[in-house]
Design an enzyme around this catalytic site. Sequence first.
Site, mmCIF file in Angstrom:
data_model
loop_
_atom_site.group_PDB
_atom_site.id
_atom_site.type_symbol
_atom_site.label_atom_id
_atom_site.label_comp_id
_atom_site.label_asym_id
_atom_site.label_seq_id
_atom_site.Cartn_x
_atom_site.Cartn_y
_atom_site.Cartn_z
ATOM 1 N N SER A 116 4.278 -25.645 -17.221
ATOM 2 C CA SER A 116 5.690 -25.459 -16.881
ATOM 3 C C SER A 116 6.206 -26.459 -15.850
ATOM 4 C CB SER A 116 5.944 -24.027 -16.405
ATOM 5 O OG SER A 116 5.098 -23.704 -15.326
ATOM 6 N N HIS A 169 7.658 -25.083 -10.472
ATOM 7 C CA HIS A 169 8.883 -25.272 -11.251
ATOM 8 C C HIS A 169 9.899 -26.128 -10.494
ATOM 9 C CE1 HIS A 169 8.194 -21.411 -13.860
ATOM 10 N NE2 HIS A 169 7.233 -22.305 -13.974
#
Length: 197
Positions: A116, A169
């Site tokens: 991610s 992230h």
Amino acid sequence: MPITLLLIGMNVIVFLLTTLTGMDIWWGNGEQLLHWGANYWPLTMHSQYWRLLTSMFLHAGLWHLFTNMLGLFIVGMFLEPVLRRYRFVITYLLTGILADYASIWYHKSAVGVGASGAIFGLYGVFLALLTTSLFRPSARKTLLVSISLFVALNFVAALFAVGIDNAAHLTGFLSGIVAGYILFFTLTKADGARLPG
């Protein structure tokens, strides 16, 4: 989008290998993931730096894998034709490594896995390029709204979810934005014209 499909294929194959050797298909297992190359501050920062890379291809469960690969497929469909293979894969790996480092720096006692950070890096690149003159105005406006909404919803959802690595992230996304503005100077209008849609 051969690189996007190759990266998805590599992630899926690694996931299948981990499950075939005893990993729980839904939740994963920290000890087993460490064996496969997960990110963990005491190991990574004491000579096992390769974990910053290998952890990007490991996932803690099928849902984790599915959501990441769906995100990668969507951004790759738009961005890989523009950046082309080398820029795309280098950006993916660099933003992913930076995100993984931020992850273990912030969570020194946690085991980290997942693509991610690198995927958010690609979304950061795409968002940055959408604010430039690289793409035709008609495509730029629609995609800018869509990508901004996608990223915002992901960050909001992460605030209320358990086990989401916000450090990875955010670092991936911000480093992607910086990379996007740098990449802009290496791209031409012909590159921008390859944007699908």
